[in-house]
Scaffold this motif. Structure first.
Motif, PDB file in Angstrom:
ATOM      1  N   GLU A 125      35.712   1.107  -2.345  1.00 35.39           N
ATOM      2  CA  GLU A 125      35.062  -0.098  -1.847  1.00 35.39           C
ATOM      3  C   GLU A 125      33.736   0.257  -1.193  1.00 35.39           C
ATOM      4  O   GLU A 125      33.645   1.208  -0.434  1.00 35.39           O
ATOM      5  CB  GLU A 125      35.955  -0.800  -0.830  1.00 35.39           C
ATOM      6  CG  GLU A 125      37.190  -1.409  -1.431  1.00 35.39           C
ATOM      7  CD  GLU A 125      37.951  -2.230  -0.414  1.00 35.39           C
ATOM      8  OE1 GLU A 125      37.305  -2.801   0.487  1.00 35.39           O
ATOM      9  OE2 GLU A 125      39.168  -2.294  -0.533  1.00 35.39           O
ATOM     10  N   ALA A 126      32.723  -0.519  -1.521  1.00 33.18           N
ATOM     11  CA  ALA A 126      31.414  -0.337  -0.901  1.00 33.18           C
ATOM     12  C   ALA A 126      31.443  -0.977   0.482  1.00 33.18           C
ATOM     13  O   ALA A 126      32.227  -1.898   0.745  1.00 33.18           O
ATOM     14  CB  ALA A 126      30.331  -0.976  -1.760  1.00 33.18           C
ATOM     15  N   PHE A 127      30.601  -0.479   1.354  1.00 30.33           N
ATOM     16  CA  PHE A 127      30.535  -1.033   2.695  1.00 30.33           C
ATOM     17  C   PHE A 127      29.993  -2.448   2.621  1.00 30.33           C
ATOM     18  O   PHE A 127      28.943  -2.702   2.045  1.00 30.33           O
ATOM     19  CB  PHE A 127      29.633  -0.171   3.576  1.00 30.33           C
ATOM     20  CG  PHE A 127      29.446  -0.727   4.946  1.00 30.33           C
ATOM     21  CD1 PHE A 127      30.467  -0.661   5.877  1.00 30.33           C
ATOM     22  CD2 PHE A 127      28.260  -1.331   5.318  1.00 30.33           C
ATOM     23  CE1 PHE A 127      30.311  -1.180   7.143  1.00 30.33           C
ATOM     24  CE2 PHE A 127      28.089  -1.841   6.586  1.00 30.33           C
ATOM     25  CZ  PHE A 127      29.115  -1.765   7.504  1.00 30.33           C
ATOM     26  N   ALA A 128      30.711  -3.383   3.183  1.00 32.51           N
ATOM     27  CA  ALA A 128      30.280  -4.780   3.200  1.00 32.51           C
ATOM     28  C   ALA A 128      29.582  -5.043   4.525  1.00 32.51           C
ATOM     29  O   ALA A 128      30.207  -5.062   5.573  1.00 32.51           O
ATOM     30  CB  ALA A 128      31.480  -5.701   3.032  1.00 32.51           C
ATOM     31  N   LYS A 129      28.273  -5.233   4.459  1.00 32.85           N
ATOM     32  CA  LYS A 129      27.496  -5.483   5.670  1.00 32.85           C
ATOM     33  C   LYS A 129      27.866  -6.857   6.215  1.00 32.85           C
ATOM     34  O   LYS A 129      27.834  -7.852   5.492  1.00 32.85           O
ATOM     35  CB  LYS A 129      26.008  -5.438   5.336  1.00 32.85           C
ATOM     36  CG  LYS A 129      25.126  -5.625   6.535  1.00 32.85           C
ATOM     37  CD  LYS A 129      23.677  -5.511   6.157  1.00 32.85           C
ATOM     38  CE  LYS A 129      22.803  -5.788   7.354  1.00 32.85           C
ATOM     39  NZ  LYS A 129      21.385  -5.765   7.011  1.00 32.85           N
ATOM     40  N   PRO A 130      28.231  -6.918   7.487  1.00 34.96           N
ATOM     41  CA  PRO A 130      28.601  -8.219   8.055  1.00 34.96           C
ATOM     42  C   PRO A 130      27.388  -9.132   8.193  1.00 34.96           C
ATOM     43  O   PRO A 130      26.263  -8.667   8.379  1.00 34.96           O
ATOM     44  CB  PRO A 130      29.180  -7.865   9.425  1.00 34.96           C
ATOM     45  CG  PRO A 130      28.654  -6.522   9.735  1.00 34.96           C
ATOM     46  CD  PRO A 130      28.371  -5.840   8.439  1.00 34.96           C
ATOM     47  N   ARG A 131      27.635 -10.415   8.082  1.00 36.55           N
ATOM     48  CA  ARG A 131      26.552 -11.386   8.228  1.00 36.55           C
ATOM     49  C   ARG A 131      26.138 -11.473   9.690  1.00 36.55           C
ATOM     50  O   ARG A 131      26.944 -11.285  10.586  1.00 36.55           O
ATOM     51  CB  ARG A 131      27.007 -12.749   7.750  1.00 36.55           C
ATOM     52  CG  ARG A 131      27.267 -12.773   6.252  1.00 36.55           C
ATOM     53  CD  ARG A 131      27.587 -14.146   5.812  1.00 36.55           C
ATOM     54  NE  ARG A 131      26.509 -15.047   6.243  1.00 36.55           N
ATOM     55  CZ  ARG A 131      26.390 -16.290   5.878  1.00 36.55           C
ATOM     56  NH1 ARG A 131      27.273 -16.816   5.076  1.00 36.55           N
ATOM     57  NH2 ARG A 131      25.404 -17.040   6.306  1.00 36.55           N
TER      58      ARG A 131
END
Length: 91
Positions: free
Chosen positions: A63-69
């Protein structure tokens, strides 16, 4: 190593002899020990456990890092800073 079921003297003896034993094995048998395992009881040492330690499972999907909004609506409008002119006055 039986953990805390043995005396402090036995644990210290184990700790001081462990590296000497590994050096002797590497020198006499011309092998390099690259992975060491320490267990509390022989029940943990199964064929499946050893196989998984030697051949760890590779994850097919990383899984790629999901940047938080960022925060919604609390920043206001974007501001533009005007450049400074020749005489030091904003243009």
């Amino acid at each position: 190593m039986p953990g805390y079921r043995c005396s402090v003297k036995e644990r210290m003896l184990y700790s001081s002899c462990k590296s000497r034993l590994l050096e002797q094995v590497e020198r006499d048998y011309h092998i390099q020990v690259v992975k060491k395992l320490e267990i509390d009881s022989g029940d943990e040492l199964t064929e499946q456990y050893l196989y998984e330690e030697i051949h760890p499972k590779q994850h097919a999907h990383k899984e790629a890092f999901a940047k938080p909004r960022g925060p919604a609506g609390k920043r206001g409008n974007k501001r533009l800073i005007k450049g400074v002119g020749e005489n030091g006055v904003n243009s």
